[in-house]
Motif scaffolding. Structure first.
Motif, PDB file in Angstrom:
ATOM      1  N   MET A   1     -88.077 -13.209  29.385  1.00 30.49           N
ATOM      2  CA  MET A   1     -87.619 -13.692  28.100  1.00 30.49           C
ATOM      3  C   MET A   1     -88.602 -14.699  27.502  1.00 30.49           C
ATOM      4  SD  MET A   1     -85.491 -13.492  25.775  1.00 30.49           S
ATOM      5  CE  MET A   1     -84.159 -14.044  24.826  1.00 30.49           C
ATOM      6  N   ILE A   2     -89.204 -15.514  28.339  1.00 40.40           N
ATOM      7  CA  ILE A   2     -90.108 -16.554  27.828  1.00 40.40           C
ATOM      8  C   ILE A   2     -91.337 -15.928  27.185  1.00 40.40           C
ATOM      9  CG2 ILE A   2     -91.571 -18.507  28.473  1.00 40.40           C
ATOM     10  CD1 ILE A   2     -89.388 -19.132  30.618  1.00 40.40           C
ATOM     11  N   HIS A   3     -91.932 -14.927  27.823  1.00 35.35           N
ATOM     12  CA  HIS A   3     -93.111 -14.276  27.239  1.00 35.35           C
ATOM     13  C   HIS A   3     -92.778 -13.639  25.890  1.00 35.35           C
ATOM     14  CE1 HIS A   3     -95.927 -14.952  30.435  1.00 35.35           C
ATOM     15  NE2 HIS A   3     -95.100 -14.454  31.335  1.00 35.35           N
ATOM     16  N   GLU A   4     -91.622 -12.997  25.792  1.00 38.38           N
ATOM     17  CA  GLU A   4     -91.250 -12.347  24.539  1.00 38.38           C
ATOM     18  C   GLU A   4     -90.973 -13.386  23.458  1.00 38.38           C
ATOM     19  OE1 GLU A   4     -90.090  -8.965  22.005  1.00 38.38           O
ATOM     20  OE2 GLU A   4     -91.680  -9.609  23.349  1.00 38.38           O
ATOM     21  N   THR A   5     -90.350 -14.490  23.824  1.00 39.35           N
ATOM     22  CA  THR A   5     -90.117 -15.550  22.851  1.00 39.35           C
ATOM     23  C   THR A   5     -91.444 -16.116  22.355  1.00 39.35           C
ATOM     24  OG1 THR A   5     -88.019 -16.104  23.917  1.00 39.35           O
ATOM     25  CG2 THR A   5     -88.978 -17.770  22.476  1.00 39.35           C
ATOM     26  N   LEU A   6     -92.395 -16.312  23.260  1.00 44.98           N
ATOM     27  CA  LEU A   6     -93.715 -16.805  22.858  1.00 44.98           C
ATOM     28  C   LEU A   6     -94.473 -15.775  22.031  1.00 44.98           C
ATOM     29  CD1 LEU A   6     -94.826 -18.628  26.113  1.00 44.98           C
ATOM     30  CD2 LEU A   6     -94.211 -19.681  23.925  1.00 44.98           C
ATOM     31  N   ARG A   7     -94.220 -14.502  22.269  1.00 44.28           N
ATOM     32  CA  ARG A   7     -94.831 -13.466  21.431  1.00 44.28           C
ATOM     33  C   ARG A   7     -94.250 -13.526  20.023  1.00 44.28           C
ATOM     34  NH1 ARG A   7     -93.772  -9.067  18.758  1.00 44.28           N
ATOM     35  NH2 ARG A   7     -91.609  -9.071  19.436  1.00 44.28           N
ATOM     36  N   PHE A   8     -92.947 -13.625  19.948  1.00 44.26           N
ATOM     37  CA  PHE A   8     -92.254 -13.581  18.662  1.00 44.26           C
ATOM     38  C   PHE A   8     -92.507 -14.846  17.839  1.00 44.26           C
ATOM     39  CE2 PHE A   8     -88.640 -12.947  15.804  1.00 44.26           C
ATOM     40  CZ  PHE A   8     -88.747 -11.587  15.577  1.00 44.26           C
ATOM     41  N   TYR A   9     -92.425 -15.993  18.486  1.00 42.00           N
ATOM     42  CA  TYR A   9     -92.648 -17.283  17.821  1.00 42.00           C
ATOM     43  C   TYR A   9     -93.661 -18.097  18.623  1.00 42.00           C
ATOM     44  CZ  TYR A   9     -88.449 -16.433  15.013  1.00 42.00           C
ATOM     45  OH  TYR A   9     -87.520 -15.906  14.146  1.00 42.00           O
ATOM     46  N   PRO A  10     -94.948 -17.768  18.542  1.00 44.89           N
ATOM     47  CA  PRO A  10     -95.931 -18.546  19.307  1.00 44.89           C
ATOM     48  C   PRO A  10     -96.003 -19.980  18.782  1.00 44.89           C
ATOM     49  CG  PRO A  10     -97.045 -17.075  17.762  1.00 44.89           C
ATOM     50  CD  PRO A  10     -95.581 -16.738  17.705  1.00 44.89           C
ATOM     51  N   PRO A  11     -96.004 -20.953  19.674  1.00 45.96           N
ATOM     52  CA  PRO A  11     -96.032 -22.348  19.210  1.00 45.96           C
ATOM     53  C   PRO A  11     -97.303 -22.655  18.419  1.00 45.96           C
ATOM     54  CG  PRO A  11     -96.309 -22.230  21.592  1.00 45.96           C
ATOM     55  CD  PRO A  11     -95.992 -20.854  21.120  1.00 45.96           C
ATOM     56  N   LEU A  12     -98.416 -22.149  18.865  1.00 47.00           N
ATOM     57  CA  LEU A  12     -99.680 -22.322  18.160  1.00 47.00           C
ATOM     58  C   LEU A  12     -99.937 -21.018  17.410  1.00 47.00           C
ATOM     59  CD1 LEU A  12    -102.059 -24.262  17.748  1.00 47.00           C
ATOM     60  CD2 LEU A  12    -103.184 -23.118  19.648  1.00 47.00           C
ATOM     61  N   TYR A  13     -99.403 -20.928  16.193  1.00 50.80           N
ATOM     62  CA  TYR A  13     -99.396 -19.670  15.463  1.00 50.80           C
ATOM     63  C   TYR A  13    -100.701 -19.372  14.738  1.00 50.80           C
ATOM     64  CZ  TYR A  13     -98.684 -22.634  11.427  1.00 50.80           C
ATOM     65  OH  TYR A  13     -98.843 -23.598  10.471  1.00 50.80           O
ATOM     66  N   ILE A  14    -101.552 -20.372  14.580  1.00 54.06           N
ATOM     67  CA  ILE A  14    -102.835 -20.177  13.919  1.00 54.06           C
ATOM     68  C   ILE A  14    -103.829 -21.175  14.507  1.00 54.06           C
ATOM     69  CG2 ILE A  14    -102.450 -21.768  11.995  1.00 54.06           C
ATOM     70  CD1 ILE A  14    -103.743 -19.552  10.196  1.00 54.06           C
ATOM     71  N   LEU A  15    -105.058 -20.735  14.682  1.00 49.37           N
ATOM     72  CA  LEU A  15    -106.093 -21.640  15.180  1.00 49.37           C
ATOM     73  C   LEU A  15    -107.397 -21.345  14.461  1.00 49.37           C
ATOM     74  CD1 LEU A  15    -107.889 -19.881  17.542  1.00 49.37           C
ATOM     75  CD2 LEU A  15    -105.689 -20.140  18.648  1.00 49.37           C
ATOM     76  N   SER A  16    -108.293 -22.287  14.469  1.00 53.94           N
ATOM     77  CA  SER A  16    -109.579 -22.117  13.790  1.00 53.94           C
ATOM     78  C   SER A  16    -110.701 -22.065  14.818  1.00 53.94           C
ATOM     79  CB  SER A  16    -109.820 -23.259  12.807  1.00 53.94           C
ATOM     80  OG  SER A  16    -109.965 -24.481  13.491  1.00 53.94           O
ATOM     81  N   ARG A  17    -111.743 -21.368  14.450  1.00 58.45           N
ATOM     82  CA  ARG A  17    -112.940 -21.288  15.279  1.00 58.45           C
ATOM     83  C   ARG A  17    -114.156 -21.305  14.367  1.00 58.45           C
ATOM     84  NH1 ARG A  17    -109.946 -22.710  18.577  1.00 58.45           N
ATOM     85  NH2 ARG A  17    -109.405 -21.725  20.534  1.00 58.45           N
TER      86      ARG A  17
END
Length: 149
Positions: A1-17
């Protein structure tokens, strides 16, 4: 359940490089020194990698599903040399906290719950929180060997 929750609502939803050398990706040209934004939210909702991406399906992560994914199709904590240094601790903590809560309580959405609307801030979180009801489990549920779920 935790992996799917992180897939659906990732805490870090955008990052820059920062681009370190001229490169073309998907027909787009980037020059050294450009900054690009990468969204784990967008990637982890891509139907090319996730069947029914707008549905929460915890079972999708069974049977080594992550090994079937290409690199960076799933990256709720970033990746590469700049991956979150606390990712393993966060996963361990999530499992521990969830197990401790589930052992003592049944968790349900409140009857008057509202639609969950993502709020993109520093991290992705529910705009109005999550209204939940905790129902305490019977004392015998806490005994060793008892079914806790």
């Amino acid at each position: 359940m935790i992996h799917e929750t992180l897939r659906f609502y990732p805490p870090l939803y955008i990052l820059s490089r920062d681009v370190t050398e001229d490169v073309t990706i998907g027909g787009y040209r980037f020059k050294k020194g450009d900054m690009i934004l990468i969204s784990s939210y967008v990637m982890q909702h891509n139907p090319k990698y996730f069947d029914q991406p707008e549905s929460l399906i915890p079972e999708r992560f069974e049977n080594n599903f992550m090994k079937s994914l290409p690199a960076f199709a799933y990256f709720p904590f970033g990746g590469g040399p700049r991956v979150c240094i606390g990712n393993h601790f966060a996963m361990m903590e999530a499992v521990f906290v969830l197990a401790c809560i589930a052992k003592r309580y049944r968790i349900k959405l409140a009857p008057d719950h509202h639609e969950v609307t993502p709020l993109p801030s520093l991290t992705l979180r529910p705009k109005n929180g999550l209204r939940m009801v905790l129902e305490e489990r019977a004392a015998e549920a806490f005994e060793p060997g008892a079914s806790n779920f």
